[in-house]
Design a protein around this motif. Structure first.
Motif, PDB file in Angstrom:
ATOM      1  N   GLU A 102     -34.550  -7.300   7.029  1.00 53.38           N
ATOM      2  CA  GLU A 102     -34.020  -7.997   5.761  1.00 53.38           C
ATOM      3  C   GLU A 102     -33.712  -9.783   6.136  1.00 53.38           C
ATOM      4  OE1 GLU A 102     -29.339  -8.123   5.095  1.00 53.38           O
ATOM      5  OE2 GLU A 102     -29.673  -5.830   4.348  1.00 53.38           O
ATOM      6  N   ASN A 103     -33.804 -10.093   5.195  1.00 49.54           N
ATOM      7  CA  ASN A 103     -34.334 -11.565   4.814  1.00 49.54           C
ATOM      8  C   ASN A 103     -32.624 -11.815   5.005  1.00 49.54           C
ATOM      9  OD1 ASN A 103     -33.551 -14.376   3.734  1.00 49.54           O
ATOM     10  ND2 ASN A 103     -35.398 -14.056   3.515  1.00 49.54           N
TER      11      ASN A 103
ATOM     12  N   ASP B 271     -35.067 -13.604   9.509  1.00 53.38           N
ATOM     13  CA  ASP B 271     -34.475 -12.034   9.116  1.00 53.38           C
ATOM     14  C   ASP B 271     -33.434 -11.718  10.232  1.00 53.38           C
ATOM     15  OD1 ASP B 271     -36.195 -11.994   7.294  1.00 53.38           O
ATOM     16  OD2 ASP B 271     -37.840 -11.634   7.996  1.00 53.38           O
TER      17      ASP B 271
ATOM     18  N   SER C 228     -39.518 -12.309  13.312  1.00 48.59           N
ATOM     19  CA  SER C 228     -39.452 -12.159  12.531  1.00 48.59           C
ATOM     20  C   SER C 228     -37.911 -13.252  11.771  1.00 48.59           C
ATOM     21  CB  SER C 228     -38.445 -11.045  11.673  1.00 48.59           C
ATOM     22  OG  SER C 228     -39.516 -10.002  10.954  1.00 48.59           O
TER      23      SER C 228
ATOM     24  N   ALA D 160     -44.822  -4.128   4.068  1.00 47.62           N
ATOM     25  CA  ALA D 160     -44.190  -5.582   3.753  1.00 47.62           C
ATOM     26  C   ALA D 160     -43.485  -5.009   2.157  1.00 47.62           C
ATOM     27  CB  ALA D 160     -45.392  -6.445   3.968  1.00 47.62           C
ATOM     28  N   ASN D 161     -42.301  -6.150   1.908  1.00 45.77           N
ATOM     29  CA  ASN D 161     -42.349  -5.518   0.350  1.00 45.77           C
ATOM     30  C   ASN D 161     -43.398  -6.958  -0.013  1.00 45.77           C
ATOM     31  OD1 ASN D 161     -40.809  -7.039  -1.765  1.00 45.77           O
ATOM     32  ND2 ASN D 161     -38.832  -6.973  -0.546  1.00 45.77           N
TER      33      ASN D 161
ATOM     34  N   GLN E 195     -32.991  -9.284   1.278  1.00 47.76           N
ATOM     35  CA  GLN E 195     -33.808  -8.305   0.787  1.00 47.76           C
ATOM     36  C   GLN E 195     -35.103  -8.020   1.356  1.00 47.76           C
ATOM     37  OE1 GLN E 195     -36.534 -10.423  -2.098  1.00 47.76           O
ATOM     38  NE2 GLN E 195     -37.653  -9.438  -2.616  1.00 47.76           N
ATOM     39  N   LYS E 196     -35.707  -6.570   1.963  1.00 43.93           N
ATOM     40  CA  LYS E 196     -35.762  -5.783   3.204  1.00 43.93           C
ATOM     41  C   LYS E 196     -37.194  -6.611   2.688  1.00 43.93           C
ATOM     42  CE  LYS E 196     -33.340  -1.776   3.589  1.00 43.93           C
ATOM     43  NZ  LYS E 196     -32.067  -2.348   3.443  1.00 43.93           N
ATOM     44  N   GLU E 197     -37.103  -7.321   4.320  1.00 41.40           N
ATOM     45  CA  GLU E 197     -38.606  -8.015   3.965  1.00 41.40           C
ATOM     46  C   GLU E 197     -39.885  -6.785   4.535  1.00 41.40           C
ATOM     47  OE1 GLU E 197     -38.746 -12.287   5.883  1.00 41.40           O
ATOM     48  OE2 GLU E 197     -38.089 -12.839   3.792  1.00 41.40           O
TER      49      GLU E 197
ATOM     50  N   ASP F  22     -43.419  -8.682  -2.543  1.00 37.77           N
ATOM     51  CA  ASP F  22     -43.271 -10.284  -2.717  1.00 37.77           C
ATOM     52  C   ASP F  22     -43.519 -11.079  -1.490  1.00 37.77           C
ATOM     53  OD1 ASP F  22     -41.195  -9.581  -5.041  1.00 37.77           O
ATOM     54  OD2 ASP F  22     -39.634 -10.662  -3.898  1.00 37.77           O
ATOM     55  N   LEU F  23     -43.867  -9.817  -0.299  1.00 42.10           N
ATOM     56  CA  LEU F  23     -44.935 -10.623   0.894  1.00 42.10           C
ATOM     57  C   LEU F  23     -46.044 -10.990   0.382  1.00 42.10           C
ATOM     58  CD1 LEU F  23     -42.588  -9.947   3.830  1.00 42.10           C
ATOM     59  CD2 LEU F  23     -42.204 -12.015   2.301  1.00 42.10           C
TER      60      LEU F  23
ATOM     61  N   THR G 286     -49.855 -15.788   1.347  1.00 36.80           N
ATOM     62  CA  THR G 286     -49.534 -15.737   2.782  1.00 36.80           C
ATOM     63  C   THR G 286     -50.020 -14.094   4.061  1.00 36.80           C
ATOM     64  OG1 THR G 286     -48.597 -13.428   1.777  1.00 36.80           O
ATOM     65  CG2 THR G 286     -46.797 -15.550   2.037  1.00 36.80           C
TER      66      THR G 286
END
Length: 192
Positions: A89-90, A55, A50, A136-137, A95-97, A139-140, A145
């Motif tokens: 976190e990114n 991250d 990460s 995982a978030n 944002q928490k990934e 968005d990921l 992905t």
């Protein structure tokens, strides 16, 4: 006459055993927090991937509870439950990934090799199962992905090379070891 004598001897033995049992503190419960557990080390390795992506990770634990029953003054058997975790976190978006959670249950044995009234030293061994959850978030989790939530089960252990406890019924303790309770662990125990 002989029958009455045997009944009296048996009653006296039971009364003596009952008084002895009341003086002994056979049960103990405890709570602890440690550093550098096996799951934290696993989190460091996953966090390195990460970090390459920008991250930041934070991890906590291991925190847990334990119970022991003393089958003799030297040997106690019981169990340990431990929780630890990690969040990534990114760094740019904050944002928490992903979030990792580690929950471990282990049967345990403890050897009290030095016992004094207000302190003692011991070693211990625990082995059991660890449940890992990686979330995982959303968005990921885009189709391109291939990121998915994961749930894994693994063998886990704790080898306590040296433990020291001090106090009366309520005791503080510190442990040096290797495994899921950490390389250094400390907490409180209550004996009853």
């Amino acid at each position: 006459m002989m029958k009455k004598l045997l009944v009296m001897v048996a009653a006296a033995m039971m009364a003596a055993a009952s008084v002895n049992a009341q003086d002994e503190q056979r049960h103990e419960v405890g709570a602890f927090y440690g550093i550098e557990s096996a799951s934290n080390i696993l989190s460091v390795y996953s966090s390195m991937f990460s970090a390459a992506a920008g991250d930041q990770s934070s991890w906590w634990g291991p925190a847990g509870v334990e119970y022991y029953y003393h089958i003799s003054p030297v040997v106690a058997v019981g169990g340990v439950a431990v929780f630890a975790g990690c969040e990534a976190e990114n760094e740019k978006t904050k944002q928490k990934e992903f979030k990792e959670s580690f929950f471990t249950i282990m049967p345990s044995v403890k050897f009290n090799w030095l016992r004094k009234k207000n302190w003692g030293m011991y070693s211990g061994l625990s082995a059991g199962v660890m449940f890992l959850s990686l979330k995982a978030n959303d968005d990921l989790k885009e189709p391109k992905t291939n990121v998915e939530d994961e749930h894994l089960t693994s063998f886990m252990f704790q080898a306590t090379a040296l433990g020291a406890e001090f106090g009366g019924k309520l005791r503080g303790f510190v442990e040096l070891g290797l495994g899921e309770k950490g390389t250094l662990c400390g907490g409180l125990r209550y004996k009853f």
